[in-house]
Structures are given as structure tokens and as C-alpha cells.
Design an enzyme around this catalytic site. Structure first.
Site, short mmCIF file in Angstrom:
data_model
loop_
_atom_site.label_atom_id
_atom_site.label_comp_id
_atom_site.label_asym_id
_atom_site.label_seq_id
_atom_site.Cartn_x
_atom_site.Cartn_y
_atom_site.Cartn_z
N ASP A 53 0.81 -1.22 0.00
CA ASP A 53 0.00 0.00 0.00
C ASP A 53 0.84 1.27 0.00
O ASP A 53 0.30 2.38 0.09
CB ASP A 53 -0.91 0.01 1.23
CG ASP A 53 -0.12 -0.07 2.53
OD1 ASP A 53 0.60 -1.08 2.72
OD2 ASP A 53 -0.20 0.85 3.35
N TYR A 173 1.00 2.89 15.35
CA TYR A 173 2.36 3.40 15.45
C TYR A 173 2.42 4.56 16.43
O TYR A 173 1.72 5.57 16.23
CB TYR A 173 2.85 3.90 14.09
CG TYR A 173 3.11 2.82 13.08
CD1 TYR A 173 4.39 2.33 12.88
CD2 TYR A 173 2.07 2.30 12.30
CE1 TYR A 173 4.64 1.34 11.95
CE2 TYR A 173 2.31 1.31 11.37
CZ TYR A 173 3.60 0.83 11.19
OH TYR A 173 3.84 -0.15 10.27
N LYS A 204 -0.86 -4.60 14.44
CA LYS A 204 0.51 -4.50 13.92
C LYS A 204 1.22 -3.39 14.66
O LYS A 204 0.72 -2.26 14.74
CB LYS A 204 0.48 -4.22 12.42
CG LYS A 204 1.83 -3.88 11.80
CD LYS A 204 1.64 -3.44 10.36
CE LYS A 204 2.90 -2.81 9.78
NZ LYS A 204 2.67 -2.28 8.41
#
Length: 297
Positions: A53, A173, A204
Site C-alpha cells: 500500500d 504506530y 501490527k
């Protein structure tokens, strides 16, 4: 080449996928379980995902006519799933997805924006369902100036995923003006907890400083943790060492993009990583070489 023509990993476990996927995720409906099991196509509880992506954020990552053969190569070499934006899916032969999972990414921003960390939604769960996706993914930068919008987007997508019975991968993140250490295990544990609280099925995260710290993050998470692929490595041994450290941290797998698709031989890299992620599988000796891609910028 269409699925089934290349060298495939030993498929003896593929009829037993429910064992590896039935305990994963927040959703327990038949449809969601079917999709989760397609992601875990080798029947264990680990995932090897290749995100593709990057082109929305950074520009082209490979020549336009090479996406389809690349995904065929990844499918032939043990990759569980790829991440694509909605507009790229029609450029892939749909038969490819008989042997590899499809995760449609819903978030975007570009490197040219005033704040590249400000992610926003550019697709819906409904669109992903129409594309026959096995899951969707959303990106959240914890600590960014636009954090509130991204968290609200994650929650709304999780609600839609519950309605449509679609697994949700939250890409979390720690990243923003007040984040001094994005690998701080306290921040990573918070990010995983946030993803769980809002309804994600898999999270993730960046790698912590070491395996012991990562194990503690994984221990505190109620949902499976996969690790972001980390910095670009120029040699295969460095990539494999990186993956081994990640798995030593107790994670449920890796999401590795550039180290795979920018490699001189993506098929070789993918297969060697797959051997680490899925050690119980048997692989043919030969590799299915991938296309020559754009050189890393």
C-alpha cells in the site's frame, strides 16, 4: 501464471485451518471465521503479510504491469496475505486470491501533506466486501496531532467490521511531536490495548528494543500482535536475522513490505521468511523468482 502453476508450500495443513484461526479476533460469526481462516491458510496461528500500500504515501513502488505477477510470486512462496488499496485490486487476476489473502487498506496520507502523520479514511468496509477482501486494515498514529480523528475512524471501522463480519487489522504506530521513543514498550502496549478496546482483531506494531520487551508487550495484548518489517536490509541474511528476532519476541508473525518487494528476487526472500514464520511447512527446494522491480529510492 495463475495460482497452482508455481511451486507451492506443502498443503497438508490447509484443510485444518480452523485450528489456527478459530481463537483469533473479536468476531466469532461464521462469515468472520471463514475470512480469518482464509488469512491463516497454512493452519497455524501465525501470519506473514506483505503490505503493498506504500504507493499512496510515497508514489510508485513498482511498474504498473508487475503487480499481478508479483502477487503470484508471493502466493507461490508462502505469503499469507497482501495489503492493497481498493483501486489496485482490479489490476490483479482474481484467481491469485485462491492462494493468498487480500487485506484492503482503508487509510491514507501522502508524504507531501503538511502533516503526513494525519491519516484519514479513503475506503469503506462495504467497498472491501465488494472486492471480496478477507480483512481490512486501518492506520493510527498514536500521539499525532490528528490522533483523535484517527482513533474515531478506527472505532467506526470496527463497528462496520462487526456488521459485515470482516476481520480488522489495526496498524498502530506511536508517532507524533510528543513521541520521543516510538519503540517504547509502554507505548506499544498502550497501542495494542487501544486497538483491542476499539474492536480490532489483529494489531501490527513496531518492534520494541529487544525480544524481552516485545514478549512483555505481546503478553499484555488480548489480540495477536504482528510486527512491522523494520528498516530496509540489503542482504538476505540481515532480513532473516531481523525476522528471527521478531518471532523470538513472541509475535504472531510479521508484516514486511519493502524488504520483500524491493528485493532482487522477491520470491526467494518471501520463501525464506515464510520458512521462519511457518516452520512446520515443507517447501520445495526451488524458488519462484519475482519480477525485477524499481530500484529502492
Amino acid at each position: 501464471m495463475v495460482p497452482g502453476e508455481g511451486n507451492q508450500p506443502d498443503s497438508q495443513n490447509r484443510t485444518e485451518t480452523q485450528e489456527g484461526c478459530e481463537e483469533m479476533g473479536n468476531h466469532r460469526t461464521t462469515a468472520a471465521l471463514m475470512r480469518m481462516c482464509r488469512l491463516h491458510r497454512f493452519g497455524d496461528d501465525r501470519l506473514f503479510i506483505v503490505p503493498l500500500d506504500h504507493s499512496v504515501a510515497d508514489g510508485p513502488i513498482l511498474p504498473g504491469d508487475q503487480l499481478d505477477p508479483l502477487i503470484g510470486t508471493l502466493a507461490d512462496n508462502g505469503v499469507d496475505a497482501v495489503v492493497l488499496h481498493k483501486g489496485r485490486v482490479p489490476f490483479v487476476d482474481p484467481r491469485r486470491f485462491a492462494d493468498i489473502g487480500l487485506i484492503v487498506h482503508l487509510s491514507a496520507s501522502t508524504m507531501h501533506a503538511p502533516d503526513p502523520d494525519a491519516k484519514y479514511l479513503v475506503a469503506s468496509v462495504e467497498t472491501a466486501v465488494r472486492l471480496a477482501a478477507d480483512a481490512v486494515s486501518v492506520h493510527v498514529n498514536l500521539g499525532s496531532d490528528d490522533e483523535s480523528t484517527q482513533i474515531a475512524d478506527l472505532s467506526a471501522v470496527a463497528d462496520a467490521c462487526a456488521t459485515w463480519r470482516v476481520p480488522l487489522l489495526a496498524m498502530m504506530y506511536p508517532r507524533g511531536p510528543r513521541i520521543t521513543d516510538p519503540r517504547d514498550p509502554v507505548l506499544l502496549a498502550h497501542a495494542a490495548s487501544l486497538a483491542t478496546d476499539l474492536g480490532a482483531d489483529i494489531v501490527k506494531l513496531p518492534w520494541a528494543h529487544n525480544a524481552a520487551e516485545m514478549k512483555d508487550v505481546v503478553r499484555q495484548s488480548a489480540i495477536p500482535v504482528i510486527t512491522a518489517g523494520g528498516p530496509v536490509e540489503r542482504d538476505l541474511s540481515g532480513i532473516l536475522s531481523q525476522v528471527s528476532h521478531m518471532l523470538d519476541g513472541g509475535t504472531a508473525g510479521v508484516a514486511m513490505g519493502r524488504n520483500v518487494f524491493q528485493a532482487a528476487d522477491p520470491g526467494k526472500v518471501a520463501r525464506r521468511v515464510a520458512e521462519l514464520v511457518h516452520p512446520s511447512l515443507g517447501f520445495d527446494a526451488e524458488f519462484s523468482a519475482g519480477p525485477a522491480l524499481l530500484a529502492p529510492s
